[in-house]
Design an enzyme around this catalytic site. Structure first.
Site, short mmCIF file in Angstrom:
data_model
loop_
_atom_site.label_atom_id
_atom_site.label_comp_id
_atom_site.label_asym_id
_atom_site.label_seq_id
_atom_site.Cartn_x
_atom_site.Cartn_y
_atom_site.Cartn_z
N ARG A 1 0.83 -1.20 0.00
CA ARG A 1 0.00 0.00 0.00
C ARG A 1 0.87 1.26 0.00
NH1 ARG A 1 -5.49 1.43 0.24
NH2 ARG A 1 -6.31 -0.65 0.52
N GLU B 1 -10.11 5.19 6.82
CA GLU B 1 -8.70 5.54 6.81
C GLU B 1 -8.35 6.88 6.16
OE1 GLU B 1 -8.08 1.56 5.18
OE2 GLU B 1 -6.27 1.44 6.41
MO1 MOS Z 1 -6.79 -1.49 8.96
S1 MOS Z 1 -5.00 -0.47 9.11
O1 MOS Z 1 -6.81 -1.80 7.31
O2 MOS Z 1 -6.78 -2.79 10.02
#
Ligand code: MOS
Length: 766
Positions: free
Chosen positions: A304, A705
């Site tokens: 990522r 996120e």
């Molecule tokens: Mo999350 S950092 O994709 O558990």
């Protein structure tokens, strides 16, 4: 709609692991962790600990009935150390006692003789010694080597980000309870019931149908319980399997901080080339990821970093290479953003470097290079971009020119306080980068009283996913939310789940719920159509009423359900959803890995106290690409929390390991996280609401996120404020920017700084 957990949270009635009533005869576990980061175990002395009153048994690797292995991606992580230890805190024994206190007292009596071996804590050193978790990965677009000669300006440098402690309010823990015929039920504070089940099965030797993992909710996780909830569950399961008694282990904060991995620190090299119009022509980055002592999720996190190495920008020539470096720290793991933030920090550092040397504001370069629909990412996917829309809207609605004027006049008048502003655009891909993981299931039952039960693989960890899933069921059936209950997550009800992670949980499990509810709705309408002698297509459900050609009839929801039941039509459905369109070829490092991207632009303003080096964030003003938010209260909550957590990572949260690999910032007295006073005074969130089709649930884009990365702007705002006080400060691209570092930079003298400078500027004559 309000978060469905809000009432029980406020009343203190929400059930977490420690709220589960204990069964008579429950024993308590505690792990003994290695005091040395790297070495060979000569002797493990358990005698004294075994004499501690209340101690029932101390498990070591010799007691493992299955295999001593809990590695997820790569089998390189023993549950209990055998002959070697690879990090401080590595579990080597598991004490089981009548009480929690007795177990911990016994842990203190365990002694171990270890012949120490050299300790590596620096990822670059690990790479030099060829200590790599996996072979390096490289993403390439265009031809970077050929592109340099076409650049007017080239800058090189180093950028570093430190780790971050998850600090979920609920620490790690598990409670294993024996069932008949050797089966075990485990309550675990895990993001991944399947992974916890699988690790427990491996260690005990039981089959997956013999171990059930059930989760009601977590008190936070942030990635820290994606892979690292497994060890404690496996220890409890093993002890319970051997002793035929319930075994619980709920970690103390300091045990948790010492024994678990954190966000990966990265050290990276960058080289950026721009043309005379400040278009970025070429970008090269090499990432050294500090993976810790075992793979854990590091290879996926590394990937990522590469996916997000160009953030929101289109750069025609890119070469990004990433090394996952094995060090003697606890295995680092998933943390909100999952390597993306680390990659984005480096490109932002490269742009800031260029801007400072060229005497322009970084936002000039940022804005010029934002990607547009049709642009190709280095991994081959073509952007459907909202980057410019977010940026331009932010500039307009927040009147950036006026903001800049205010800051300038403030800085002109103020001697000891200086303000700095930075833009932070974000582009984050939604889907697990491992295509296989993008699948989910839902089990929906409609009961004869008209109430509805929904079970999915989603884990509620405070992010509000259960509320969104409830909204899906409520909308598809067009019934009141009060009729619907989201049940706890259990591997016996929903099998083979992916972790609740990658921001994709509401999308994946919400879509599965949508499918299950739609299937049941279809059967209900067919029953009514037959009874009423009309076409099914003329029927719809509206506010608990059946409508024929848009007109309410005298059938309500309950009558419909009962009619179907009397006709022996199934009122239950188990649905499976797999994200369409996505694929990725790891050999070519090209494909279409993401269902879609989330965009946004934040403007961050900070005030630095130039006498003390302390600072306060005046405001974060942003435009965020929601798609079309299905729950603005929850989504705003996620954005606010993400920003504060991102700012914490960039500013005050400082993880310190000493050269021996011991965690020095091992408690909340030595590790500072944002508190209410460090929250920006203003957080303005303006939605970019679009009605465009996307693969999100109800077009409501994932929000877990992406907002964390707005926090990266905090580092650059601080830099700008410091420069307003000390224009000659040479500030290394090294986060976190703690008040101590700010103070040093404020009073750094030019001579010493140019001396320490590691960054070259080469102007190539055109
Ligand atoms: Mo999350 S950092 O994709 O558990």
């Amino acid at each position: 709609m309000k978060n469905i957990d809000s009432t029980t949270h406020v009343k203190g009635e929400s059930i977490y692991l420690d709220d589960i009533p204990l069964i008579n005869g429950t024993l308590f576990g505690a792990a003994f962790g290695s005091p040395i980061a790297h070495g060979v175990i000569r002797n493990l002395h358990l005698d004294e600990a075994l004499q501690e009153s209340g101690v029932i048994k101390i498990l070591t690797y010799k007691d493992i009935t299955g295999i001593n292995q809990i590695g997820g991606i790569i089998p390189d992580e023993p549950l209990l150390a055998e002959h070697h230890v690879h990090f401080c805190g590595m579990p080597a024994a598991f004490v089981v006692a009548e009480t929690d206190d007795a177990a911990r007292a016994a842990v203190k009596k365990i002694k171990v003789d270890i012949d120490p071996l050299p300790v590596i804590t620096d990822p670059r050193e690990a790479k030099e010694k060829n200590e790599l978790i996996i072979p390096p990965r490289t993403f390439v677009l265009g031809d970077v080597d050929a592109a340099w000669s076409g650049c007017t300006h080239i800058f090189e440098g180093i950028a570093e980000t430190n780790g971050q402690e998850h600090l979920y309010i609920e620490t790690q823990g598990a409670y294993a309870i024996p069932q008949e015929n050797g089966a075990i039920k485990i309550y675990s504070s895990t993001q991944s019931p399947r992974a916890t089940q699988q690790a427990s099965c491996k260690v005990t030797g039981l089959l997956m149908h013999q171990i059930e993992v059930e989760v009601t909710r977590l008190g936070g996780a942030f990635g820290g319980k994606e892979d690292q909830a497994n060890a404690w569950a496996a220890m409890c399961a093993l002890a319970s399997h051997l002793l035929k008694r319930p075994v619980k282990y709920s970690l103390h904060r300091m045990e948790d901080m010492a024994m678990t991995g954190k966000r990966h620190p990265y050290s990276s090299d960058f080289k950026i080339g721009l043309d005379k119009d400040l278009k970025i022509v070429a970008y090269e980055a090499t990432f050294y990821q500090n993976a810790g002592a075992a793979a854990d999720l590091s290879p996926a996190v590394l990937e990522r970093t590469l996916f997000h190495c160009t953030n929101s920008y289109f750069i025609p020539n890119v070469k990004a290479k990433a090394y996952s470096c094995r060090t003697h720290l606890p295995p680092n793991t998933a943390f909100r953003g999952f390597g993306g933030p680390q990659g984005m920090f480096v490109i932002e550092a490269a742009i800031a470097k260029a801007a400072e040397y060229l005497g322009v504001d970084a936002s000039v370069i940022q804005k010029k290079n934002l990607n547009q629909t049709g642009d190709e990412f280095p991994y081959g996917q073509v952007a459907v971009s909202e980057a410019k829309a977010c940026w331009e809207k932010a500039e307009t609605i927040y009147d950036v020119n006026a903001l800049r004027k205010e800051i300038k006049s403030f800085n002109d008048q103020s001697k000891l306080y200086k303000k700095g502003l930075a833009f932070m655009p974000v582009c984050f891909g939604i889907s697990f980068t491992n295509t296989m993981m993008n699948q989910a299931r839902a089990l929906v039952h409609v009961y004869t009283d008209g109430s509805v039960s929904v079970t999915t693989g989603a884990i509620e960890m405070g992010q509000g996913v259960n509320t969104k899933i409830l909204q899906v069921a409520s909308q598809v059936f067009s019934i009141s939310p009060e009729r619907i209950r989201i049940q706890s997550t259990s591997t016996h009800k929903i099998a083979n789940t992916s972790p609740s992670a990658a921001s994709a949980t509401a999308d994946l499990n919400g879509k599965a719920t949508l499918m299950a509810c739609a299937a049941i709705r279809g059967r209900l309408l067919a029953v009514a159509a037959e009874a009423l002698n009309v076409e099914t297509s003329s029927l719809e459900l509206k506010n608990e009423k059946l409508c024929v050609n848009g007109n309410e009839c005298d059938w309500d929801w309950q009558r419909l359900v009962m009619a179907a039941f009397l006709k022996r039509v199934s009122l239950s459905e188990h649905a499976h959803y797999a994200t369409p369109e996505i694929h990725f070829d790891k050999l070519k490092e090209k494909g279409h890995p993401f269902a879609y991207h989330v965009y946004g632009t934040a403007i961050i303003i900070v005030t630095v106290d130039c006498l003390r080096g302390t600072y306060e964030f005046d405001a974060v003003k942003l435009v965020h690409d929601f798609g079309y938010s299905m729950n603005t209260a929850i989504d705003r909550g996620q954005i606010e929390g993400g920003i504060v957590q991102g700012i914490g990572w960039m500013t005050m949260e400082e993880i310190v390991y000493d050269k021996e690999g011991r965690l020095r910032s091992n408690s909340l007295s030595t590790y500072k996280v944002p508190d209410i006073y460090s929250v920006p005074r203003i957080i303005d969130i303006d939605p970019l609401q679009t009605h465009k089709d996307n693969l999100a649930i109800f077009r409501s884009k994932a929000v877990g996120e992406p907002p964390l990365m707005y926090g990266i702007g905090a580092y650059f705002a601080l830099r700008n404020a410091i420069k307003a006080f000390n224009p000659s400060a040479q500030i290394s691209f090294s986060a976190p920017m703690t008040p101590e570092k700010v103070l040093v930079s404020l009073y750094q003298k030019q001579e010493s700084s140019t001396h320490e400078q590691t960054i070259k500027h080469m102007a190539i004559p055109s």
